[in-house]
Design a protein around this motif. Sequence first.
Motif, PDB file in Angstrom:
ATOM      1  N   VAL A 127      -5.189   9.784  -0.825  1.00  0.00           N
ATOM      2  CA  VAL A 127      -4.439  10.944  -0.355  1.00  0.00           C
ATOM      3  C   VAL A 127      -4.936  11.447   0.987  1.00  0.00           C
ATOM      4  O   VAL A 127      -4.177  12.024   1.769  1.00  0.00           O
ATOM      5  CB  VAL A 127      -4.469  12.068  -1.420  1.00  0.00           C
ATOM      6  N   ARG A 128      -6.197  11.232   1.326  1.00  0.00           N
ATOM      7  CA  ARG A 128      -6.716  11.701   2.610  1.00  0.00           C
ATOM      8  C   ARG A 128      -6.062  10.978   3.781  1.00  0.00           C
ATOM      9  O   ARG A 128      -6.041  11.482   4.902  1.00  0.00           O
ATOM     10  CB  ARG A 128      -8.242  11.541   2.659  1.00  0.00           C
ATOM     11  N   PHE A 129      -5.530   9.772   3.543  1.00  0.00           N
ATOM     12  CA  PHE A 129      -4.764   9.063   4.567  1.00  0.00           C
ATOM     13  C   PHE A 129      -3.262   9.282   4.378  1.00  0.00           C
ATOM     14  O   PHE A 129      -2.516   9.417   5.341  1.00  0.00           O
ATOM     15  CB  PHE A 129      -5.058   7.567   4.510  1.00  0.00           C
ATOM     16  N   GLY A 130      -2.828   9.304   3.137  1.00  0.00           N
ATOM     17  CA  GLY A 130      -1.397   9.418   2.867  1.00  0.00           C
ATOM     18  C   GLY A 130      -0.811  10.737   3.300  1.00  0.00           C
ATOM     19  O   GLY A 130       0.340  10.807   3.738  1.00  0.00           O
ATOM     20  N   LEU A 131      -1.592  11.805   3.202  1.00  0.00           N
ATOM     21  CA  LEU A 131      -1.137  13.144   3.581  1.00  0.00           C
ATOM     22  C   LEU A 131      -1.737  13.483   4.933  1.00  0.00           C
ATOM     23  O   LEU A 131      -2.597  14.346   5.065  1.00  0.00           O
ATOM     24  CB  LEU A 131      -1.561  14.151   2.509  1.00  0.00           C
ATOM     25  N   SER A 132      -1.287  12.754   5.950  1.00  0.00           N
ATOM     26  CA  SER A 132      -1.911  12.882   7.254  1.00  0.00           C
ATOM     27  C   SER A 132      -0.906  12.562   8.355  1.00  0.00           C
ATOM     28  O   SER A 132       0.237  12.209   8.086  1.00  0.00           O
ATOM     29  CB  SER A 132      -3.112  11.930   7.333  1.00  0.00           C
ATOM     30  N   SER A 133      -1.342  12.676   9.587  1.00  0.00           N
ATOM     31  CA  SER A 133      -0.497  12.366  10.732  1.00  0.00           C
ATOM     32  C   SER A 133      -0.122  10.890  10.719  1.00  0.00           C
ATOM     33  O   SER A 133      -0.738  10.080  10.020  1.00  0.00           O
ATOM     34  CB  SER A 133      -1.229  12.695  12.030  1.00  0.00           C
ATOM     35  N   ILE A 138       0.887  -1.170   0.000  1.00  0.00           N
ATOM     36  CA  ILE A 138       0.000   0.000   0.000  1.00  0.00           C
ATOM     37  C   ILE A 138       0.921   1.216   0.000  1.00  0.00           C
ATOM     38  O   ILE A 138       1.634   1.464   0.974  1.00  0.00           O
ATOM     39  CB  ILE A 138      -0.920   0.030   1.231  1.00  0.00           C
ATOM     40  N   MET A 139       0.928   1.966  -1.091  1.00  0.00           N
ATOM     41  CA  MET A 139       1.907   3.038  -1.281  1.00  0.00           C
ATOM     42  C   MET A 139       1.237   4.392  -1.467  1.00  0.00           C
ATOM     43  O   MET A 139       0.203   4.495  -2.134  1.00  0.00           O
ATOM     44  CB  MET A 139       2.769   2.723  -2.517  1.00  0.00           C
ATOM     45  N   ASN A 140       1.809   5.417  -0.866  1.00  0.00           N
ATOM     46  CA  ASN A 140       1.335   6.778  -1.122  1.00  0.00           C
ATOM     47  C   ASN A 140       1.328   7.071  -2.617  1.00  0.00           C
ATOM     48  O   ASN A 140       2.165   6.560  -3.366  1.00  0.00           O
ATOM     49  CB  ASN A 140       2.250   7.791  -0.446  1.00  0.00           C
ATOM     50  N   GLY A 141       0.412   7.946  -3.011  1.00  0.00           N
ATOM     51  CA  GLY A 141       0.381   8.385  -4.392  1.00  0.00           C
ATOM     52  C   GLY A 141       1.422   9.466  -4.635  1.00  0.00           C
ATOM     53  O   GLY A 141       2.598   9.293  -4.339  1.00  0.00           O
ATOM     54  N   ASP A 142       0.991  10.617  -5.124  1.00  0.00           N
ATOM     55  CA  ASP A 142       1.935  11.664  -5.522  1.00  0.00           C
ATOM     56  C   ASP A 142       2.271  12.646  -4.403  1.00  0.00           C
ATOM     57  O   ASP A 142       3.050  13.577  -4.614  1.00  0.00           O
ATOM     58  CB  ASP A 142       1.383  12.419  -6.735  1.00  0.00           C
ATOM     59  N   PHE A 143       1.695  12.466  -3.220  1.00  0.00           N
ATOM     60  CA  PHE A 143       2.048  13.275  -2.054  1.00  0.00           C
ATOM     61  C   PHE A 143       2.293  12.330  -0.881  1.00  0.00           C
ATOM     62  O   PHE A 143       1.635  11.299  -0.766  1.00  0.00           O
ATOM     63  CB  PHE A 143       0.944  14.289  -1.718  1.00  0.00           C
ATOM     64  N   VAL A 144       3.241  12.686  -0.028  1.00  0.00           N
ATOM     65  CA  VAL A 144       3.675  11.748   1.002  1.00  0.00           C
ATOM     66  C   VAL A 144       3.397  12.268   2.405  1.00  0.00           C
ATOM     67  O   VAL A 144       3.093  13.451   2.601  1.00  0.00           O
ATOM     68  CB  VAL A 144       5.174  11.411   0.844  1.00  0.00           C
ATOM     69  N   PHE A 204      -7.604  14.708  -8.342  1.00  0.00           N
ATOM     70  CA  PHE A 204      -7.180  16.108  -8.348  1.00  0.00           C
ATOM     71  C   PHE A 204      -5.721  16.227  -7.902  1.00  0.00           C
ATOM     72  O   PHE A 204      -4.934  16.967  -8.502  1.00  0.00           O
ATOM     73  CB  PHE A 204      -8.081  16.939  -7.435  1.00  0.00           C
ATOM     74  N   ALA A 205      -5.343  15.481  -6.855  1.00  0.00           N
ATOM     75  CA  ALA A 205      -3.970  15.521  -6.355  1.00  0.00           C
ATOM     76  C   ALA A 205      -2.989  15.093  -7.440  1.00  0.00           C
ATOM     77  O   ALA A 205      -1.952  15.733  -7.663  1.00  0.00           O
ATOM     78  CB  ALA A 205      -3.832  14.629  -5.123  1.00  0.00           C
ATOM     79  N   ARG A 254       0.879  16.373 -11.801  1.00  0.00           N
ATOM     80  CA  ARG A 254       1.267  16.254 -13.217  1.00  0.00           C
ATOM     81  C   ARG A 254       1.381  17.626 -13.870  1.00  0.00           C
ATOM     82  O   ARG A 254       2.327  17.889 -14.630  1.00  0.00           O
ATOM     83  CB  ARG A 254       0.225  15.400 -13.956  1.00  0.00           C
ATOM     84  N   GLN A 255       0.443  18.517 -13.558  1.00  0.00           N
ATOM     85  CA  GLN A 255       0.469  19.839 -14.174  1.00  0.00           C
ATOM     86  C   GLN A 255       1.703  20.640 -13.757  1.00  0.00           C
ATOM     87  O   GLN A 255       2.362  21.269 -14.600  1.00  0.00           O
ATOM     88  CB  GLN A 255      -0.796  20.621 -13.804  1.00  0.00           C
ATOM     89  N   ILE A 256       2.038  20.593 -12.469  1.00  0.00           N
ATOM     90  CA  ILE A 256       3.231  21.294 -11.986  1.00  0.00           C
ATOM     91  C   ILE A 256       4.482  20.714 -12.635  1.00  0.00           C
ATOM     92  O   ILE A 256       5.400  21.452 -13.042  1.00  0.00           O
ATOM     93  CB  ILE A 256       3.330  21.224 -10.450  1.00  0.00           C
ATOM     94  N   TYR A 257       4.531  19.408 -12.767  1.00  0.00           N
ATOM     95  CA  TYR A 257       5.674  18.748 -13.399  1.00  0.00           C
ATOM     96  C   TYR A 257       5.802  19.175 -14.859  1.00  0.00           C
ATOM     97  O   TYR A 257       6.901  19.498 -15.344  1.00  0.00           O
ATOM     98  CB  TYR A 257       5.517  17.232 -13.298  1.00  0.00           C
ATOM     99  N   CYS A 258       4.680  19.174 -15.572  1.00  0.00           N
ATOM    100  CA  CYS A 258       4.696  19.553 -16.994  1.00  0.00           C
ATOM    101  C   CYS A 258       5.132  21.005 -17.180  1.00  0.00           C
ATOM    102  O   CYS A 258       5.870  21.337 -18.118  1.00  0.00           O
ATOM    103  CB  CYS A 258       3.325  19.328 -17.619  1.00  0.00           C
ATOM    104  N   GLN A 259       4.701  21.892 -16.295  1.00  0.00           N
ATOM    105  CA  GLN A 259       5.110  23.294 -16.371  1.00  0.00           C
ATOM    106  C   GLN A 259       6.607  23.436 -16.108  1.00  0.00           C
ATOM    107  O   GLN A 259       7.292  24.218 -16.775  1.00  0.00           O
ATOM    108  CB  GLN A 259       4.320  24.118 -15.355  1.00  0.00           C
ATOM    109  N   LYS A 260       7.109  22.678 -15.151  1.00  0.00           N
ATOM    110  CA  LYS A 260       8.513  22.793 -14.757  1.00  0.00           C
ATOM    111  C   LYS A 260       9.444  22.265 -15.840  1.00  0.00           C
ATOM    112  O   LYS A 260      10.502  22.848 -16.103  1.00  0.00           O
ATOM    113  CB  LYS A 260       8.752  22.034 -13.445  1.00  0.00           C
ATOM    114  N   TYR A 261       9.035  21.166 -16.500  1.00  0.00           N
ATOM    115  CA  TYR A 261       9.941  20.506 -17.444  1.00  0.00           C
ATOM    116  C   TYR A 261       9.483  20.581 -18.905  1.00  0.00           C
ATOM    117  O   TYR A 261      10.132  20.024 -19.777  1.00  0.00           O
ATOM    118  CB  TYR A 261      10.128  19.038 -17.031  1.00  0.00           C
TER     119      TYR A 261
END
Length: 375
Positions: free
Chosen positions: A72-78, A36-42, A347-348, A353-360
């Motif tokens: 993400v509601r669990f992955g980005l949590s305490s 069970i792995m976090n998605g794009d936010f840790v 959405f997360a 993806r959008q931030i990554y595409c803008q950066k690179y």
Amino acid sequence: MKTVGIISEYNPFHDGHAYHIQQAKAETGADCAVVIMNGDFVQRGEPAIFNKYIRTEQALDGGADIVFELPVRFGLSSAGDFAFGGIMALESLGFIDSVCFGSEAGCLTPFLEAADILVREPDAFGTNLRSFLRRGMSFPAARTHALSETSGMSVEFMQTPNNILAVEYCVALQRLTSSIQPFTIRRIGQDYHGENNDPGFPSASTLRRNITKSRKPHLTLEDFSSVIGYALLSNPDLTCCKDISSDLSERIAKFLPNYQSVTALIRQCSNPSITRGRIRRALLQCLLHIEKTNKTMPYLRLLGMKKEASSLLSQREDTSCQILTRLAVDCRQLNPQAFALLEQDLFASDLYRQIYCQKYGQRLPNEYQHSPLIH
């Protein structure tokens, strides 16, 4: 087929993680490791250094047999909610025999004893907790000191990141009255926050630092600075966000008029009772519209698996948790409440993806265009 569950971020995946998977299978006698792995936010309150598909590929190459995304509601949590979500995900699959987590101790007994105190909350623990909170400690620090006073275990033992999570996994197993059997593997290699470049099992912190100095495409929290600033300005009530208390909301409001960067705001808002990790998570919760944790698991999204492990999915009897393999088709079977939760995850990932595409300056497939990775 005997299975062992692993809850992780793999941020990034490294040799220590491969060792953990190998030892988890050996210790439990499992044929299959289900991650069970976090998605794009840790959990530490940052975007993952690499996206979830890269990390899934690395996990499968490193010995994992199936990888699911932790919502993400669990992955980005305490630590407590992160552990609870991970254990609930394993429990909802219906075919997990054991869970194996790393720890500095490598012995299960102290974690079971600590979990028993936290679940029962005896009077002595409550008294100690209130005493430390009155001294101005953050809640995690006060809880750790209260647990140490009540159990006799050292504060240092309870403060290491892996031991903290080990306790929370045991708490979650008790609260869910789960039949999944816990195991722990002693962590080896560099300290969690180690800063040298020891080639033998370097820490994730070391690897992330090296990646940020390299030319490898990656994202950091600072890349989200502008959108976080906008989210804070456009939210009329920050206390609706999951981990933003009235005290933290007031501190953010105090410094927001002169907002320059997310890093500066975190530094300005932190104090002995509000940790930087909590602030990082709270700011991203505001950005991603995460309010109070919904403690249900109506779905799990399959990110990747090995072909020989596919039989596990077809043998599932409990359908209360839907496995999403073809997003465009499967999401139609979710009820409105479950779909609203899934939209948070989508959405997360789309924002990442959008931030990554803008950066690179790249174009990447959206979530509906991704299929599970099959090895």
